[in-house]
Design an enzyme around this catalytic site. Structure first.
Site, PDB file in Angstrom:
ATOM      1  N   ARG A  47       0.861  -1.406  -0.033  1.00 28.41           N
ATOM      2  CA  ARG A  47       0.211  -0.019  -0.074  1.00 28.41           C
ATOM      3  C   ARG A  47       0.839   1.260   0.220  1.00 28.41           C
ATOM      4  NH1 ARG A  47      -5.347  -0.251   2.813  1.00 28.41           N
ATOM      5  NH2 ARG A  47      -4.785   1.659   3.963  1.00 28.41           N
ATOM      6  N   ARG A  71       1.051  12.910  -9.625  1.00 29.32           N
ATOM      7  CA  ARG A  71       0.751  14.049  -9.587  1.00 29.32           C
ATOM      8  C   ARG A  71       1.989  14.886  -9.905  1.00 29.32           C
ATOM      9  NH1 ARG A  71      -3.980  14.263  -9.817  1.00 29.32           N
ATOM     10  NH2 ARG A  71      -5.256  14.321  -8.324  1.00 29.32           N
ATOM     11  N   HIS A  76       1.762  15.397 -13.462  1.00 24.33           N
ATOM     12  CA  HIS A  76       0.708  16.601 -13.927  1.00 24.33           C
ATOM     13  C   HIS A  76       1.550  17.886 -14.016  1.00 24.33           C
ATOM     14  CE1 HIS A  76      -2.640  13.611 -12.780  1.00 24.33           C
ATOM     15  NE2 HIS A  76      -2.308  13.512 -14.261  1.00 24.33           N
ATOM     16  N   SER A 106       8.278   4.002   3.085  1.00 24.26           N
ATOM     17  CA  SER A 106       8.379   2.640   3.913  1.00 24.26           C
ATOM     18  C   SER A 106       8.126   3.025   5.197  1.00 24.26           C
ATOM     19  CB  SER A 106       9.785   2.000   3.844  1.00 24.26           C
ATOM     20  OG  SER A 106       9.999   0.979   4.356  1.00 24.26           O
ATOM     21  N   GLY A 107       7.407   2.567   5.934  1.00 22.85           N
ATOM     22  CA  GLY A 107       6.811   2.581   7.309  1.00 22.85           C
ATOM     23  C   GLY A 107       7.937   2.145   8.164  1.00 22.85           C
ATOM     24  N   SER A 108       8.461   0.859   7.962  1.00 19.89           N
ATOM     25  CA  SER A 108       9.502   0.390   8.698  1.00 19.89           C
ATOM     26  C   SER A 108      10.791   0.696   8.302  1.00 19.89           C
ATOM     27  CB  SER A 108       9.413  -1.270   8.519  1.00 19.89           C
ATOM     28  OG  SER A 108      10.001  -1.842   7.213  1.00 19.89           O
ATOM     29  N   GLU A 135      12.721  -0.692   6.497  1.00 18.33           N
ATOM     30  CA  GLU A 135      13.745  -1.951   6.652  1.00 18.33           C
ATOM     31  C   GLU A 135      13.311  -3.031   5.375  1.00 18.33           C
ATOM     32  OE1 GLU A 135      16.350  -2.318   8.157  1.00 18.33           O
ATOM     33  OE2 GLU A 135      16.023  -0.684   9.586  1.00 18.33           O
ATOM     34  N   THR A 136      12.419  -2.498   4.424  1.00 21.11           N
ATOM     35  CA  THR A 136      11.946  -3.595   3.259  1.00 21.11           C
ATOM     36  C   THR A 136      13.391  -3.951   2.516  1.00 21.11           C
ATOM     37  OG1 THR A 136       9.938  -2.429   3.421  1.00 21.11           O
ATOM     38  CG2 THR A 136      10.414  -3.961   1.461  1.00 21.11           C
ATOM     39  N   SER A 166      -1.980   1.483   7.935  1.00 26.35           N
ATOM     40  CA  SER A 166      -2.990   2.389   7.417  1.00 26.35           C
ATOM     41  C   SER A 166      -2.920   3.702   7.773  1.00 26.35           C
ATOM     42  CB  SER A 166      -4.464   1.828   7.865  1.00 26.35           C
ATOM     43  OG  SER A 166      -4.853   0.735   7.308  1.00 26.35           O
ATOM     44  N   GLU A 224      -0.017   4.855   5.624  1.00 30.74           N
ATOM     45  CA  GLU A 224      -0.304   5.138   4.478  1.00 30.74           C
ATOM     46  C   GLU A 224      -1.088   6.468   4.033  1.00 30.74           C
ATOM     47  OE1 GLU A 224       0.280   0.561   4.617  1.00 30.74           O
ATOM     48  OE2 GLU A 224      -1.900   1.426   4.448  1.00 30.74           O
ATOM     49  N   ASP A 256       0.549  15.109  -0.910  1.00 30.67           N
ATOM     50  CA  ASP A 256      -0.425  16.268  -1.684  1.00 30.67           C
ATOM     51  C   ASP A 256       0.236  17.619  -1.062  1.00 30.67           C
ATOM     52  OD1 ASP A 256      -1.827  14.630  -3.265  1.00 30.67           O
ATOM     53  OD2 ASP A 256      -3.472  14.360  -1.850  1.00 30.67           O
TER      54      ASP A 256
END
Length: 186
Positions: free
Chosen positions: A48, A59, A62, A88-90, A92-93, A150, A153, A161
């Site tokens: 996500r 955007r 655009h 990336s939230g963590s 660490e991906t 969530s 994200e 934005d």
């Protein structure tokens, strides 16, 4: 039924408001600076978070910025002076850490949006936006009633934005002019 279950949208909005109030506006300005100075902008993220990054790339397009989503068949190679922006939230991906290292080896700049500034990706980034939310690994915590990542994200989409608004201010572009770059084969 809890009050949150009965009225989830007001609860989510409160979480977003609390989280976004804690984001440093100077970090948003610094990311806008990096984008302005970049030859091209490459975005990456998994799951996500990756979807939020794809929306941001759209955007940027655009706005007339050369923007690419890492992994797409039409994405060129990154070069010196370009920017890789990772969501990336963590932080660490593994695949995203590898991308950051590769970008640095090509003399490109790395920027990150993450929950964990001291993560591997956070440490590799010269520009960082810290989002004080839960990671998906933390699940539902005191920071959020929502599952997994969530809150991160959603916050990331709104922060990006805000970056677009900063870029619009700097370039004097308006939404109606940006529409000229909107897809027209739909």
């Amino acid at each position: 039924m809890s009050a949150t279950a009965a009225a989830p949208i007001p609860s989510i909005l409160l979480e977003l408001q609390r989280t976004l109030k804690s984001v440093d506006n100077q970090q948003i300005d610094k990311l806008a600076d990096r984008i302005t100075d970049a030859g091209a902008v490459f975005v990456a993220g998994a799951g996500r978070s990756g979807l939020m990054m794809r929306a941001f790339a759209m955007r940027l397009m655009h706005l007339g910025v050369r923007a690419y989503v890492v992994g797409e068949t039409v994405t060129p190679g990154i070069a010196a002076g370009d920017l890789l922006l990772i969501g990336s939230g963590s932080g660490e991906t593994k695949g995203l850490v590898s991308m950051a290292l590769k970008a640095q080896s090509m003399q490109a700049n790395v920027a990150a949006i993450t929950v964990v500034p001291v993560s591997s990706i956070g440490k590799l980034a010269s520009t960082l936006i810290h989002v004080p939310a839960a990671t998906k690994e933390a699940g539902t915590t005191a920071a959020s009633i929502q599952p997994m990542g969530s809150l991160f994200e959603q916050s990331m989409l709104l922060i990006l934005d805000a970056v677009i608004l900063r870029l619009m201010e700097r370039t004097g572009q308006r939404a109606d002019a940006m529409f000229g770059n909107h897809a027209n084969l739909e």
